[in-house]
Every structure is written in structure tokens, then in C-alpha cells.
Design a protein around this motif. Structure first.
Motif, PDB file in Angstrom:
ATOM      1  N   SER A 175       0.526   5.078  26.104  1.00 21.94           N
ATOM      2  CA  SER A 175       0.531   4.784  24.670  1.00 21.94           C
ATOM      3  C   SER A 175      -0.751   5.250  23.980  1.00 21.94           C
ATOM      4  O   SER A 175      -0.719   5.693  22.827  1.00 21.94           O
ATOM      5  CB  SER A 175       0.729   3.284  24.433  1.00 21.94           C
ATOM      6  N   MET A 176      -1.881   5.180  24.680  1.00 23.50           N
ATOM      7  CA  MET A 176      -3.142   5.602  24.071  1.00 23.50           C
ATOM      8  C   MET A 176      -3.123   7.101  23.782  1.00 23.50           C
ATOM      9  O   MET A 176      -3.627   7.555  22.744  1.00 23.50           O
ATOM     10  CB  MET A 176      -4.310   5.252  24.996  1.00 23.50           C
ATOM     11  N   ALA A 177      -2.536   7.871  24.676  1.00 26.21           N
ATOM     12  CA  ALA A 177      -2.456   9.319  24.475  1.00 26.21           C
ATOM     13  C   ALA A 177      -1.392   9.661  23.433  1.00 26.21           C
ATOM     14  O   ALA A 177      -1.593  10.551  22.592  1.00 26.21           O
ATOM     15  CB  ALA A 177      -2.138  10.013  25.798  1.00 26.21           C
ATOM     16  N   LEU A 178      -0.279   8.951  23.463  1.00 30.43           N
ATOM     17  CA  LEU A 178       0.818   9.259  22.552  1.00 30.43           C
ATOM     18  C   LEU A 178       0.505   8.882  21.105  1.00 30.43           C
ATOM     19  O   LEU A 178       0.982   9.530  20.170  1.00 30.43           O
ATOM     20  CB  LEU A 178       2.099   8.559  23.012  1.00 30.43           C
ATOM     21  N   THR A 179      -0.314   7.852  20.902  1.00 36.88           N
ATOM     22  CA  THR A 179      -0.673   7.476  19.529  1.00 36.88           C
ATOM     23  C   THR A 179      -1.467   8.571  18.830  1.00 36.88           C
ATOM     24  O   THR A 179      -1.509   8.627  17.595  1.00 36.88           O
ATOM     25  CB  THR A 179      -1.504   6.171  19.496  1.00 36.88           C
ATOM     26  N   GLU A 180      -2.090   9.476  19.590  1.00 35.59           N
ATOM     27  CA  GLU A 180      -2.830  10.592  19.004  1.00 35.59           C
ATOM     28  C   GLU A 180      -1.934  11.444  18.117  1.00 35.59           C
ATOM     29  O   GLU A 180      -2.425  12.159  17.227  1.00 35.59           O
ATOM     30  CB  GLU A 180      -3.435  11.470  20.109  1.00 35.59           C
ATOM     31  N   HIS A 181      -0.627  11.363  18.350  1.00 33.87           N
ATOM     32  CA  HIS A 181       0.316  12.194  17.596  1.00 33.87           C
ATOM     33  C   HIS A 181       1.002  11.428  16.460  1.00 33.87           C
ATOM     34  O   HIS A 181       2.031  11.861  15.956  1.00 33.87           O
ATOM     35  CB  HIS A 181       1.365  12.753  18.557  1.00 33.87           C
ATOM     36  N   LEU A 182       0.408  10.298  16.061  1.00 31.18           N
ATOM     37  CA  LEU A 182       0.977   9.499  14.970  1.00 31.18           C
ATOM     38  C   LEU A 182       0.144   9.590  13.693  1.00 31.18           C
ATOM     39  O   LEU A 182       0.271   8.737  12.814  1.00 31.18           O
ATOM     40  CB  LEU A 182       1.103   8.028  15.400  1.00 31.18           C
ATOM     41  N   ASP A 183      -0.686  10.597  13.599  1.00 28.18           N
ATOM     42  CA  ASP A 183      -1.542  10.716  12.414  1.00 28.18           C
ATOM     43  C   ASP A 183      -0.739  10.980  11.142  1.00 28.18           C
ATOM     44  O   ASP A 183      -1.228  10.752  10.029  1.00 28.18           O
ATOM     45  CB  ASP A 183      -2.590  11.816  12.607  1.00 28.18           C
ATOM     46  N   SER A 184       0.517  11.429  11.300  1.00 20.30           N
ATOM     47  CA  SER A 184       1.357  11.678  10.127  1.00 20.30           C
ATOM     48  C   SER A 184       2.046  10.404   9.627  1.00 20.30           C
ATOM     49  O   SER A 184       2.671  10.421   8.563  1.00 20.30           O
ATOM     50  CB  SER A 184       2.433  12.729  10.451  1.00 20.30           C
ATOM     51  N   TYR A 185       1.917   9.327  10.378  1.00 25.66           N
ATOM     52  CA  TYR A 185       2.631   8.103  10.011  1.00 25.66           C
ATOM     53  C   TYR A 185       2.038   7.438   8.768  1.00 25.66           C
ATOM     54  O   TYR A 185       2.740   6.769   8.013  1.00 25.66           O
ATOM     55  CB  TYR A 185       2.606   7.109  11.185  1.00 25.66           C
ATOM     56  N   ALA A 186       0.735   7.606   8.586  1.00 21.11           N
ATOM     57  CA  ALA A 186       0.066   6.982   7.437  1.00 21.11           C
ATOM     58  C   ALA A 186      -0.860   7.983   6.758  1.00 21.11           C
ATOM     59  O   ALA A 186      -1.286   8.970   7.368  1.00 21.11           O
ATOM     60  CB  ALA A 186      -0.727   5.755   7.893  1.00 21.11           C
ATOM     61  N   GLU A 187      -1.163   7.727   5.492  1.00 17.99           N
ATOM     62  CA  GLU A 187      -2.015   8.637   4.716  1.00 17.99           C
ATOM     63  C   GLU A 187      -3.426   8.723   5.281  1.00 17.99           C
ATOM     64  O   GLU A 187      -4.130   9.698   5.052  1.00 17.99           O
ATOM     65  CB  GLU A 187      -2.061   8.170   3.257  1.00 17.99           C
ATOM     66  N   THR A 188      -3.839   7.691   6.028  1.00 17.99           N
ATOM     67  CA  THR A 188      -5.199   7.677   6.579  1.00 17.99           C
ATOM     68  C   THR A 188      -5.339   8.543   7.827  1.00 17.99           C
ATOM     69  O   THR A 188      -6.435   8.682   8.363  1.00 17.99           O
ATOM     70  CB  THR A 188      -5.620   6.232   6.909  1.00 17.99           C
ATOM     71  N   GLY A 189      -4.236   9.096   8.321  1.00 20.36           N
ATOM     72  CA  GLY A 189      -4.282  10.060   9.413  1.00 20.36           C
ATOM     73  C   GLY A 189      -4.944   9.572  10.688  1.00 20.36           C
ATOM     74  O   GLY A 189      -4.521   8.591  11.298  1.00 20.36           O
ATOM     75  N   LYS A 190      -6.006  10.259  11.111  1.00 16.62           N
ATOM     76  CA  LYS A 190      -6.680   9.958  12.380  1.00 16.62           C
ATOM     77  C   LYS A 190      -7.296   8.559  12.385  1.00 16.62           C
ATOM     78  O   LYS A 190      -7.444   7.936  13.438  1.00 16.62           O
ATOM     79  CB  LYS A 190      -7.760  11.007  12.664  1.00 16.62           C
ATOM     80  N   GLU A 191      -7.662   8.070  11.222  1.00 16.73           N
ATOM     81  CA  GLU A 191      -8.204   6.708  11.138  1.00 16.73           C
ATOM     82  C   GLU A 191      -7.127   5.699  11.523  1.00 16.73           C
ATOM     83  O   GLU A 191      -7.404   4.690  12.172  1.00 16.73           O
ATOM     84  CB  GLU A 191      -8.713   6.432   9.720  1.00 16.73           C
ATOM     85  N   TYR A 192      -5.900   5.987  11.114  1.00 17.51           N
ATOM     86  CA  TYR A 192      -4.756   5.141  11.466  1.00 17.51           C
ATOM     87  C   TYR A 192      -4.580   5.119  12.979  1.00 17.51           C
ATOM     88  O   TYR A 192      -4.340   4.062  13.582  1.00 17.51           O
ATOM     89  CB  TYR A 192      -3.494   5.673  10.792  1.00 17.51           C
TER      90      TYR A 192
END
Length: 325
Positions: A175-192
Motif C-alpha cells: 500500500s505504501m508503494a501503491l499510494t504513490e500513484h494516487l496523486d491525481s485523487y486530490a488537488e494537493t497531489g503529492k502532499e495528499y
């Protein structure tokens, strides 16, 4: 539904624990459905010739996962589980651990937007804003919609590719590695992404990953400690197989006053795809297994994949007291 009382719990740990108690079984159930679908998909792929029922099943899955081209490799990549820790972390972030207005009023756990469906308008939205937060009748529907979003939307293609690579390498979903690809889920991107990873680490959510295959080791101790009432629906054919619980473990769980066992058929096939004789035989086989192992047939029944016909419903209603779909 999320209880309104959760917004009034001042102790942060107690509020988080209650939220997890509510969300965890829903996540396990949806990942379980995907896991069984994936198993069936691979069984079909390994056959030289498929039956009409199997072809119909494939067509329904192409539609469910938005594979317009009916490309089997694409379906294989999309039809897969999402780590439990990641789902809980996103639900916690999007709802403030169950306290948000969207969660309380609309069972919205993941802040998904809608422009056409029923939803709740954000309080501070601009006048020109046309989107709403999608609302659901039950929490389970929110989890299902979230999983479909990540498994089909183009924004999460990299997430699916990374997950598929882990599968191909025989690795556990990270999950820690896969969350790296969720930056499009929120406007805050990598901060999210950083916030999600922090939630997973600080709350030890990775302990819940693979909860279906390790229900006895992970979920069961948690449910037992908190004495949370639940029904464990069992498909008898897979009991004792690699990655599944044994009858001895099921018997141990069944001894607790707050734990109940339910019948989930023998094969976990799509019952509507079976002819009536095979359907009855499947149910009789599962009932016989319960009588042999537990000394009774459970009063609870859950339709595999939630599907049934009027003929199936009539038969099941005669043999079980409480039925779920």
C-alpha cells in the motif's frame, strides 16, 4: 450507516477504533468479491473452450470494468483487490475519521464527485460549481464505487500497472508503494500521498492488509477483543485450501456468542448461471458439509455476488430464515 455519535467522541483513539470497526468488514467483503471473481477469471482463461455461461459472465465483467474492447489482459489488470490499509486511509482522510457532513448525511466515504447523479453540494463551493459529492444509500455502496473508480478510471492507470507488476513478480500488494500513484485523487497531489502514507504508518493499518486470506490471524483477534457481532459467510468448497480458513478455525470462531456462521453456497458460482438441478445440488452440498462439520445448517444465507432469480429465491427462502444479497 455511520453513527452520529462518532462526531462527539473526543478521545481520538476511540473514534478511530470505532471507524475502523465499521469500515473494515465492508472493505473485506468487497475485496473478497473481487478475489473470487479474479479466481474465476483465471479458471476461465486456463480453459481451451468456455461454456455459454462463462462467456456471459465474461461479458458482464467486461461491462462492469469498462473494458469496451473486451480485451482479456486489460480485464485481468483491472479486476484486482485494493490493499485494505489504503482504502481505510483514504476513507479516514476524506471523512475526518467518519465525522464529515458528506459521510454523515450521504454515506460518502471517499469524496467522489458527480455531475449528474444524486449528491451533496459542498458548503463553500462557488456559485458556478456544478459538481456535488456523490451520496449513497449504504456505506457498502460507497466502498464498491470507490473500488470501481480506482480499477477503471484513466487517472489511476499507473496505479493499476504498478499493482499488476507486483502480481507478476509474486509480491504482496504494498500500500505504501501503491499510494504513490494516487496523486491525481486530490488537488494537493503529492502532499495528499504523503498524508495517506502517514495515516497508514501512524495507525498501523498495514496490519489489516490481506485480511480475507488471513482473517483468522488478523481480523478475528480484533473482532474478538472488541466483541463485535458479525456473520462469517462460508463457501464450503474452498475450506482448508491454501489461503483459506480450516473447519477447526471456523469451529473455534463459532463458539463465541457474538460470532455467527452463514451459508454462502458450496462453489460460490453465479447461481443464476446454473441450471436448477445444479443449483439445488450446490446448496444441498454446502448444507451437508455444515451438518457434518458443525452439526447444523446455518439459518443465514448470502447470495454469491448478490444475484438470484425468483426460482432461486423461493428455494432459499424455504431453507433459511434470514437471507442477504
Amino acid at each position: 450507516l455511520l453513527p452520529a455519535e462518532i462526531t462527539k467522541i473526543e478521545n481520538v483513539k476511540k473514534r478511530k477504533d470505532l471507524f475502523i470497526q465499521i469500515i473494515l468488514p465492508l472493505v473485506i467483503a468487497e475485496n473478497n468479491n473481487i478475489k473470487l471473481d479474479r479466481k474465476k477469471l483465471f479458471t476461465i482463461l486456463n480453459k481451451n473452450k468456455n461454456s455459454m455461461a462463462e462467456q456471459n459472465w465474461l461479458n458482464s465483467k467486461f461491462k462492469q470494468y469498462g473494458v469496451i474492447s473486451k480485451d482479456l489482459p486489460t480485464l485481468k489488470v483491472r479486476m484486482d483487490e485494493i490493499p485494505t490499509s489504503m482504502i481505510i486511509a483514504q476513507a479516514a482522510k476524506e471523512t475526518g475519521w467518519g465525522t464529515s457532513r458528506f459521510a454523515q448525511e450521504g454515506n460518502a466515504l471517499f469524496g467522489q464527485w458527480t455531475w449528474s447523479g444524486e449528491g451533496i453540494k459542498p458548503a463553500n463551493a462557488d456559485k458556478d460549481t456544478t459538481h456535488k459529492i456523490m451520496k449513497f444509500n449504504v456505506l457498502q455502496a460507497s466502498v464498491k464505487a470507490y473500488q470501481r473508480n480506482l480499477n477503471t478510471h484513466s487517472s489511476y492507470r499507473d496505479f493499476r500497472s504498478a499493482r499488476a507488476e507486483m502480481r507478476d513478480n509474486g509480491e504482496k500488494l504494498d500500500s505504501m508503494a501503491l499510494t504513490e500513484h494516487l496523486d491525481s485523487y486530490a488537488e494537493t497531489g503529492k502532499e495528499y500521498v504523503k498524508i495517506l502514507q502517514q495515516i497508514i504508518r501512524q495507525n498501523n493499518l498495514a496490519d489489516f492488509d490481506d485480511a480475507f486470506t488471513s482473517f483468522y490471524e488478523v481480523a478475528w483477534p480484533y473482532l474478538k477483543r472488541e466483541k463485535i457481532p458479525f456473520i462469517l459467510f462460508v463457501s464450503t468448497e474452498i475450506i482448508g485450501q491454501n489461503g483459506y480458513m480450516t473447519w477447526a478455525q471456523i469451529k473455534e470462531i463459532e463458539q463465541e456468542s457474538f460470532a455467527y456462521i452463514g451459508n454462502h453456497s458450496h462453489s460460490h458460482d453465479y447461481l443464476v448461471d446454473l441450471n436448477y438441478k445444479d443449483f439445488v445440488n450446490d446448496i444441498n452440498t454446502s448444507s451437508a458439509s455444515f451438518y457434518k462439520q458443525l452439526g447444523y445448517n446455518p439459518i443465514f444465507f448470502s447470495y454469491p455476488f448478490g444475484e438470484y432469480s425468483s426460482k432461486i429465491k423461493k428455494h432459499i427462502s424455504k431453507n433459511f430464515k434470514l437471507v442477504f444479497n
